[in-house]
Scaffold this motif. Structure first.
Motif, PDB file in Angstrom:
ATOM      1  N   UNK A  55     -10.172 -22.112 -10.549  1.00  0.00           N
ATOM      2  CA  UNK A  55      -8.713 -21.751 -11.110  1.00  0.00           C
ATOM      3  C   UNK A  55      -8.847 -20.122 -11.631  1.00  0.00           C
ATOM      4  N   UNK A  56      -8.144 -19.260 -11.205  1.00  0.00           N
ATOM      5  CA  UNK A  56      -8.054 -18.089 -11.632  1.00  0.00           C
ATOM      6  C   UNK A  56      -7.224 -17.788 -13.226  1.00  0.00           C
ATOM      7  N   UNK A  57      -6.450 -19.080 -13.305  1.00  0.00           N
ATOM      8  CA  UNK A  57      -5.776 -19.361 -14.552  1.00  0.00           C
ATOM      9  C   UNK A  57      -6.648 -19.530 -15.691  1.00  0.00           C
ATOM     10  N   UNK A  58      -7.597 -20.453 -15.462  1.00  0.00           N
ATOM     11  CA  UNK A  58      -8.677 -20.897 -16.730  1.00  0.00           C
ATOM     12  C   UNK A  58      -9.285 -19.587 -17.234  1.00  0.00           C
ATOM     13  N   UNK A  59      -9.092 -19.435 -18.420  1.00  0.00           N
ATOM     14  CA  UNK A  59      -9.884 -18.577 -19.303  1.00  0.00           C
ATOM     15  C   UNK A  59      -9.330 -16.961 -18.853  1.00  0.00           C
ATOM     16  N   UNK A  60      -8.177 -16.900 -18.347  1.00  0.00           N
ATOM     17  CA  UNK A  60      -7.536 -15.433 -17.987  1.00  0.00           C
ATOM     18  C   UNK A  60      -6.955 -14.949 -19.465  1.00  0.00           C
ATOM     19  N   UNK A  61      -7.107 -13.767 -19.587  1.00  0.00           N
ATOM     20  CA  UNK A  61      -6.882 -13.232 -20.618  1.00  0.00           C
ATOM     21  C   UNK A  61      -6.116 -11.692 -20.421  1.00  0.00           C
ATOM     22  N   UNK A 108     -11.329 -14.921  -2.616  1.00  0.00           N
ATOM     23  CA  UNK A 108      -9.847 -14.615  -2.302  1.00  0.00           C
ATOM     24  C   UNK A 108      -9.016 -15.432  -3.140  1.00  0.00           C
ATOM     25  N   UNK A 109      -7.706 -15.326  -3.780  1.00  0.00           N
ATOM     26  CA  UNK A 109      -6.951 -16.004  -4.501  1.00  0.00           C
ATOM     27  C   UNK A 109      -5.517 -16.206  -3.828  1.00  0.00           C
ATOM     28  N   UNK A 110      -5.060 -17.471  -4.317  1.00  0.00           N
ATOM     29  CA  UNK A 110      -3.808 -17.854  -3.624  1.00  0.00           C
ATOM     30  C   UNK A 110      -2.910 -18.220  -4.989  1.00  0.00           C
ATOM     31  N   UNK A 111      -1.721 -18.041  -4.880  1.00  0.00           N
ATOM     32  CA  UNK A 111      -0.861 -18.366  -6.205  1.00  0.00           C
ATOM     33  C   UNK A 111       0.612 -18.865  -5.756  1.00  0.00           C
ATOM     34  N   UNK A 112       1.049 -20.052  -6.399  1.00  0.00           N
ATOM     35  CA  UNK A 112       2.256 -20.465  -6.127  1.00  0.00           C
ATOM     36  C   UNK A 112       2.923 -21.219  -7.184  1.00  0.00           C
ATOM     37  N   UNK A 113       4.183 -21.461  -7.090  1.00  0.00           N
ATOM     38  CA  UNK A 113       4.699 -22.242  -8.148  1.00  0.00           C
ATOM     39  C   UNK A 113       5.665 -23.250  -7.573  1.00  0.00           C
ATOM     40  N   UNK A 178      -8.269 -10.014  -4.303  1.00  0.00           N
ATOM     41  CA  UNK A 178      -9.662 -10.548  -4.883  1.00  0.00           C
ATOM     42  C   UNK A 178      -9.396 -10.988  -6.287  1.00  0.00           C
ATOM     43  N   UNK A 179      -8.105 -10.727  -6.789  1.00  0.00           N
ATOM     44  CA  UNK A 179      -7.719 -11.254  -8.256  1.00  0.00           C
ATOM     45  C   UNK A 179      -6.402 -11.721  -8.071  1.00  0.00           C
ATOM     46  N   UNK A 180      -5.876 -12.346  -9.142  1.00  0.00           N
ATOM     47  CA  UNK A 180      -4.577 -13.140  -9.211  1.00  0.00           C
ATOM     48  C   UNK A 180      -3.529 -12.147  -9.275  1.00  0.00           C
ATOM     49  N   UNK A 181      -3.788 -10.910 -10.144  1.00  0.00           N
ATOM     50  CA  UNK A 181      -2.953 -10.124 -10.333  1.00  0.00           C
ATOM     51  C   UNK A 181      -3.281  -8.668  -9.954  1.00  0.00           C
ATOM     52  N   UNK A 182      -2.556  -8.029  -8.966  1.00  0.00           N
ATOM     53  CA  UNK A 182      -2.934  -6.779  -8.259  1.00  0.00           C
ATOM     54  C   UNK A 182      -1.782  -5.888  -8.192  1.00  0.00           C
ATOM     55  N   UNK A 183      -1.713  -4.621  -7.865  1.00  0.00           N
ATOM     56  CA  UNK A 183      -0.370  -3.858  -7.549  1.00  0.00           C
ATOM     57  C   UNK A 183      -0.098  -4.350  -6.215  1.00  0.00           C
ATOM     58  N   UNK A 184       1.329  -4.274  -5.962  1.00  0.00           N
ATOM     59  CA  UNK A 184       2.289  -3.829  -6.836  1.00  0.00           C
ATOM     60  C   UNK A 184       2.964  -4.662  -7.655  1.00  0.00           C
ATOM     61  N   UNK A 185       3.864  -4.322  -8.668  1.00  0.00           N
ATOM     62  CA  UNK A 185       4.368  -5.219  -9.309  1.00  0.00           C
ATOM     63  C   UNK A 185       5.848  -5.818  -8.397  1.00  0.00           C
TER      64      UNK A 185
END
Length: 255
Positions: A55-61, A108-113, A178-185
């Motif tokens: 999980x890329x969420x766990x311990x993300x700060x 690599x990361x995937x992210x969805x809700x 490669x990470x959960x949050x990259x550019x661009x916004x």
């Protein structure tokens, strides 16, 4: 930083996206009145482990967070817009639950809700959730080579504002790789023809967040993470990781 992905990179990201889709499907199947939120977080961890993912969420700060995020997914109930921390609270009939999760797989990361009602749905909640998905589809349709980030935000915002809903200030999508949050916004409102040009190989998360009361303001709860509506109205949050390609938008986190 924004990285343009190769076709091989996109294929690898699709595999991470498939894991996310399976996690969300499993959580939705297990969510029922009486189920503790922490138990659903356990479902997320189990599916990730079975897939060989983390999980890329766990311990993300991030810089603004007072403490690392303590769970594998965000579980936001009713007036919680996003970043809800799973605890011992039990779901009740009629709760509106938003589940946001990611998977890191082979670098690599995937992210969805997703957002849905637990048990019997309120008419107003169904409309809110349906509009969120309509806004997501509009944003995806605008994610084509030759457009710009502003075109996506314009498409999302137009659907939400037309329905009378609020769009929380400062919250929106982002690049993924490669990470959960990259550019661009990727804001949920924008001006057509403005912002970063969309190119083949860009990967972004498009994530409408709607507030039922129509207000854009919000506040952060005592846990330092959970973001809630200012008026106590309910919220919906949906998201997909989307690749920009010469053949059109490619949703990487769909089943």
């Amino acid at each position: 930083m924004m990285e343009i992905k190769t076709d091989a990179n996109l294929k690898a990201m699709r595999e991470a996206g498939r894991v996310v889709a399976r996690v969300l499907e499993a959580v939705r199947a297990e969510a029922a009145p009486g189920v503790p939120l922490i138990e659903l977080d356990g479902v997320v961890r189990r599916i990730l482990t079975e897939a060989g993912a983390t999980s890329p969420f766990l311990n993300y700060r991030p810089a603004w967070a007072p403490v690392p995020y303590p769970a594998a997914a965000c579980l936001s109930v009713n007036d919680a817009i996003v970043h809800g921390v799973p605890d011992d609270a039990r779901l009740a009939d009629g709760d509106l639950l938003s589940v946001d999760c990611g998977a890191s797989l082979d670098g690599w990361v995937g992210d969805a809700a997703v957002s849905f009602t637990v048990g019997q749905a309120r008419t107003e909640d169904t409309r809110l959730i349906d509009t969120a998905y309509e806004a997501l589809e509009a944003g995806i349709a605008a994610a084509v080579v030759g457009n710009r980030i502003g075109d996506i935000g314009h498409a999302v915002g137009r659907v939400c504002r037309r329905a009378g809903y609020g769009l929380p200030d400062g919250l929106g999508g982002h690049g993924v790789g490669r990470t959960m949050h990259e550019g661009p916004d990727v804001p949920n409102e924008g001006r057509p023809g403005r912002g970063v040009p969309l190119r083949h190989g860009m990967v972004i998360a498009i994530e409408p967040m709607l507030t039922g009361g129509g207000h854009d303001h919000h506040y952060t709860g005592r846990d330092g993470w959970t973001i809630r509506t200012i008026d106590g109205s309910r919220a919906a949050h949906v998201e997909h990781t989307v690749a920009i390609t010469d053949d059109g938008p490619r949703v990487l986190t769909a089943l």
